[in-house]
Design a protein around this motif. Structure first.
Motif, short mmCIF file in Angstrom:
data_model
loop_
_atom_site.label_atom_id
_atom_site.label_comp_id
_atom_site.label_asym_id
_atom_site.label_seq_id
_atom_site.Cartn_x
_atom_site.Cartn_y
_atom_site.Cartn_z
N PHE A 190 0.89 -1.17 0.00
CA PHE A 190 0.00 0.00 0.00
C PHE A 190 0.92 1.21 0.00
CE2 PHE A 190 -2.01 3.55 1.95
CZ PHE A 190 -3.36 3.48 1.63
N ILE A 191 0.79 2.05 -1.02
CA ILE A 191 1.73 3.17 -1.12
C ILE A 191 1.00 4.45 -1.50
CG2 ILE A 191 2.38 2.61 -3.53
CD1 ILE A 191 5.32 3.28 -2.53
N SER A 192 1.32 5.54 -0.79
CA SER A 192 0.66 6.81 -1.11
C SER A 192 1.66 7.95 -1.12
CB SER A 192 -0.46 7.10 -0.11
OG SER A 192 0.06 7.22 1.18
N MET A 193 1.31 8.98 -1.87
CA MET A 193 2.17 10.16 -2.03
C MET A 193 1.43 11.17 -2.91
SD MET A 193 4.79 8.46 -4.75
CE MET A 193 4.83 7.00 -3.71
N PRO A 194 1.92 12.43 -2.97
CA PRO A 194 1.29 13.38 -3.88
C PRO A 194 1.40 12.91 -5.33
CG PRO A 194 2.73 14.52 -2.33
CD PRO A 194 3.00 13.06 -2.18
N ASN A 195 0.40 13.25 -6.14
CA ASN A 195 0.41 12.92 -7.56
C ASN A 195 0.31 14.21 -8.37
OD1 ASN A 195 0.05 11.95 -10.13
ND2 ASN A 195 -2.08 11.33 -9.80
N HIS A 220 10.86 14.44 -3.74
CA HIS A 220 10.30 13.97 -5.01
C HIS A 220 8.87 14.45 -5.19
CE1 HIS A 220 13.65 11.08 -5.02
NE2 HIS A 220 13.37 10.94 -3.73
N ASN A 221 8.49 14.73 -6.44
CA ASN A 221 7.09 14.89 -6.80
C ASN A 221 6.80 13.86 -7.90
OD1 ASN A 221 5.99 16.87 -5.10
ND2 ASN A 221 6.92 18.52 -6.28
N PHE A 222 6.13 12.78 -7.51
CA PHE A 222 5.86 11.68 -8.44
C PHE A 222 4.63 11.98 -9.29
CE2 PHE A 222 8.46 9.38 -5.42
CZ PHE A 222 9.08 8.40 -6.18
N SER A 223 4.63 11.40 -10.47
CA SER A 223 3.39 11.29 -11.24
C SER A 223 2.91 9.85 -11.06
CB SER A 223 3.65 11.56 -12.72
OG SER A 223 4.52 10.58 -13.25
N ARG A 224 1.64 9.64 -11.34
CA ARG A 224 1.12 8.27 -11.31
C ARG A 224 1.91 7.39 -12.30
NH1 ARG A 224 -4.89 5.67 -12.51
NH2 ARG A 224 -4.03 3.93 -13.66
N THR A 225 2.19 7.95 -13.47
CA THR A 225 2.91 7.19 -14.51
C THR A 225 4.29 6.75 -14.02
OG1 THR A 225 1.75 8.45 -16.21
CG2 THR A 225 3.73 7.28 -16.89
N ARG A 226 5.02 7.69 -13.39
CA ARG A 226 6.40 7.36 -12.98
C ARG A 226 6.38 6.38 -11.81
NH1 ARG A 226 10.16 5.21 -13.08
NH2 ARG A 226 12.36 5.82 -13.14
N SER A 244 -6.15 9.63 -1.91
CA SER A 244 -5.92 9.64 -0.47
C SER A 244 -6.76 10.69 0.22
CB SER A 244 -4.44 9.92 -0.22
OG SER A 244 -4.22 10.21 1.13
N GLU A 245 -7.23 10.36 1.41
CA GLU A 245 -7.97 11.34 2.22
C GLU A 245 -7.07 11.98 3.28
OE1 GLU A 245 -11.88 10.09 3.69
OE2 GLU A 245 -11.71 8.35 2.37
N ARG A 246 -5.80 11.51 3.37
CA ARG A 246 -4.93 12.03 4.43
C ARG A 246 -4.37 13.41 4.10
NH1 ARG A 246 -1.17 8.12 7.75
NH2 ARG A 246 0.35 8.55 6.12
N TYR A 247 -3.85 13.55 2.87
CA TYR A 247 -3.23 14.81 2.48
C TYR A 247 -3.75 15.24 1.12
CZ TYR A 247 0.02 13.67 6.25
OH TYR A 247 0.55 13.34 7.46
N ARG A 248 -3.53 16.51 0.79
CA ARG A 248 -4.05 17.07 -0.46
C ARG A 248 -3.35 16.47 -1.69
NH1 ARG A 248 -3.80 23.35 -0.34
NH2 ARG A 248 -5.68 23.23 -1.62
#
Ligand SMILES: [Zn+2]
Length: 258
Positions: A190-195, A220-226, A244-248
């Motif tokens: 399970f992995i989350s981060m800004p997109n 890092h600023n990831f894209s979904r693709t990367r 995600s509901e945790r962060y914007r």
């Protein structure tokens, strides 16, 4: 002070074609200290498209930054509200794994582990903040203050979660490889981060109110693709995308060890 160690090549694909992309202002960040630069220079890799800061903080700069712990990252904080958010994260995993060991990397407020235990998983966590580890242990949670690349567990895990963690790590690949090694065959990540690849992100940019260009803790600023490409490079098959509901502006992705 020598505050950042500059990347000589892309931290994901290791190729040298990296160029300046954007400058962000971090002087209003809660962890900002005036001895550090008030701006963050972001780079783009022309080969894989990844976007990352020009360098990562030295140990000396990290000491200045992470001397403080965000109140919302303290184990046990907001326990009732966070239980609801955690439950919705866990329910995304349940179709693929419903029992076994759940390792949370960078467990912060510990809510995901408290709630995973309630759902029938056996929780274990790691967090670099030693005081957080002590608090989690006080709640009866098996907890370590080790980097995931140094973590050795007796049993393999059914689930490894890295919620809003990867973007903090100077070189993310070894951590994903370590998660892969800690999972049982077919185990779930399970992995989350800004997109950065959505219209909301573009809209924040358009109005110059995107918080992530001034996020002092992120490299890092990831894209979904990367992210999807990186997961495949590290031996995972992405199974589903979510928000995600945790962060914007964050994405939550479920992937399976292949
Ligand atoms: Zn690259």
């Amino acid at each position: 002070m020598n505050e950042r160690i500059k990347y000589a090549s892309c931290p994901l694909c290791e190729r040298p074609n990296i160029f300046p992309h954007k400058t962000g202002n971090c002087s209003a960040h809660a962890l900002y200290n005036p001895v550090l630069s008030p701006t963050i220079n972001w780079c783009k890799c022309l080969d894989c498209g990844h976007i990352f800061t020009e360098g990562y903080y030295t140990d000396e700069a990290c000491g200045i930054l992470f001397g403080k712990t965000h109140d919302n990252q303290r184990a046990g904080v907001g326990i009732e509200h966070n239980r609801l958010i955690s439950s919705r994260m866990i329910e995304k995993v349940l179709p693929y794994a419903a029992e076994g060991r759940w390792l949370d990397v960078g467990f912060g407020n510990c809510s995901l582990l408290f709630t995973a235990q309630e759902y029938g998983f056996r929780p274990v966590g790691t967090d670099l903040r030693v005081d957080n580890v002590r608090i989690a242990q006080g709640f009866g949670i098996e907890a370590y203050s080790q980097d995931i690349t140094d973590l050795a567990l007796h049993d393999k895990c059914a689930v490894v979660s890295m919620a809003d963690v990867l973007e903090h790590i100077p070189f993310p690949k070894p951590s994903l490889t370590a998660a892969h090694a800690l999972l049982e065959p077919g185990g779930i990540l399970f992995i989350s981060m800004p997109n950065l690849e959505n219209i909301f992100w573009d809209d924040l940019d358009k109005h110059d109110v995107n918080p992530y260009w001034g996020e002092i803790e992120h490299y890092h600023n990831f894209s979904r693709t990367r992210l999807y490409a990186l997961l495949k490079e590290c031996g995972f098959t992405p199974l589903r995308y979510g928000i995600s509901e945790r962060y914007r502006v964050c994405m939550e992705v479920i992937a399976q060890k292949t």
